[in-house]
Scaffold this motif. Structure first.
Motif, mmCIF file in Angstrom:
data_model
loop_
_atom_site.group_PDB
_atom_site.id
_atom_site.type_symbol
_atom_site.label_atom_id
_atom_site.label_comp_id
_atom_site.label_asym_id
_atom_site.label_seq_id
_atom_site.Cartn_x
_atom_site.Cartn_y
_atom_site.Cartn_z
ATOM 1 N N SER A 37 4.941 -35.656 4.737
ATOM 2 C CA SER A 37 4.343 -34.173 3.546
ATOM 3 C C SER A 37 3.080 -34.191 3.279
ATOM 4 O O SER A 37 2.245 -34.805 2.920
ATOM 5 C CB SER A 37 4.890 -33.455 2.447
ATOM 6 O OG SER A 37 5.114 -32.309 2.381
ATOM 7 N N LEU A 38 2.085 -32.511 3.740
ATOM 8 C CA LEU A 38 0.522 -32.658 3.759
ATOM 9 C C LEU A 38 0.244 -30.933 3.392
ATOM 10 O O LEU A 38 1.062 -30.809 3.932
ATOM 11 C CB LEU A 38 0.178 -33.183 5.168
ATOM 12 C CG LEU A 38 0.056 -33.131 6.526
ATOM 13 C CD1 LEU A 38 -0.647 -31.928 6.875
ATOM 14 C CD2 LEU A 38 1.120 -34.179 7.074
ATOM 15 N N HIS A 39 -0.764 -30.782 2.777
ATOM 16 C CA HIS A 39 -1.732 -29.567 3.028
ATOM 17 C C HIS A 39 -2.278 -29.989 4.662
ATOM 18 O O HIS A 39 -2.798 -30.869 4.206
ATOM 19 C CB HIS A 39 -2.349 -29.120 1.977
ATOM 20 C CG HIS A 39 -1.243 -28.719 0.133
ATOM 21 N ND1 HIS A 39 -0.863 -30.413 -0.935
ATOM 22 C CD2 HIS A 39 -0.822 -28.155 0.819
ATOM 23 C CE1 HIS A 39 -0.411 -29.443 -1.736
ATOM 24 N NE2 HIS A 39 -0.016 -28.198 -0.588
ATOM 25 N N CYS A 40 -2.288 -28.242 4.076
ATOM 26 C CA CYS A 40 -3.228 -28.465 6.040
ATOM 27 C C CYS A 40 -3.937 -26.242 5.989
ATOM 28 O O CYS A 40 -3.104 -25.821 4.894
ATOM 29 C CB CYS A 40 -2.474 -28.076 6.991
ATOM 30 S SG CYS A 40 -1.345 -27.515 7.919
ATOM 31 N N HIS A 41 -4.695 -26.638 6.403
ATOM 32 C CA HIS A 41 -5.294 -24.855 6.877
ATOM 33 C C HIS A 41 -4.651 -24.153 7.517
ATOM 34 O O HIS A 41 -5.539 -22.934 8.239
ATOM 35 C CB HIS A 41 -6.774 -25.242 6.709
ATOM 36 C CG HIS A 41 -7.895 -25.916 5.249
ATOM 37 N ND1 HIS A 41 -7.466 -25.281 4.220
ATOM 38 C CD2 HIS A 41 -7.549 -27.543 5.408
ATOM 39 C CE1 HIS A 41 -7.981 -26.879 3.304
ATOM 40 N NE2 HIS A 41 -8.594 -27.274 4.393
#
Length: 134
Positions: A37-41
């Motif tokens: 799981s990760l944040h991205c743009h």
């Protein structure tokens, strides 16, 4: 699409490079219960295959993963959940995430002490790092 039961949380301090895969893996092991799981743009549709790299840490490690979910998580931010096609890719992701944790642990340490700090993290944390029974 059903995804993993548990996710490694990628630290935001380490930037990942995500690239769409032209040739997706032909088969995927849906029994793997650990994902990433990760944040991205950028929004990625469910089912899209991506190649993950961390060029700031290593040029030699890349991981293939499939988008399980991608939800808006604020202005210009998305929460991306990924699964892996096989045990090898899961193992590679786990290794990359451990490198990220070691890098963060070493961050405030003088250059000459970084190897010692890396060994400290390995001694204290590696055995407890999620493994999905690898």
């Amino acid at each position: 699409m059903i995804g993993p039961q548990h996710y490694l949380q990628h630290p935001e301090q380490i930037e990942l490079e995500l690239s769409p895969l032209i040739n997706a893996p032909s088969a995927s092991d849906s029994s793997l219960s650990l994902g990433l799981s990760l944040h991205c743009h950028h929004y990625y549709p469910i089912g899209k295959w991506l190649r993950i790299q961390a060029p700031a840490l290593t040029d030699e490690l890349s991981i293939d993963a499939r988008v399980v979910d991608c939800n808006r998580d604020g202005p210009g931010q998305y929460r991306l959940q990924l699964s892996f096609p096989d045990q090898e890719q899961l193992f590679r992701a786990r290794m990359l995430e451990q490198l990220c944790q070691i890098c963060i642990y070493q961050h405030q340490t003088p250059e000459e002490e970084r190897d010692r700090r890396a060994l400290e993290w390995i001694d204290a944390e590696a055995a407890h790092f999620p493994s999905d029974d690898l």
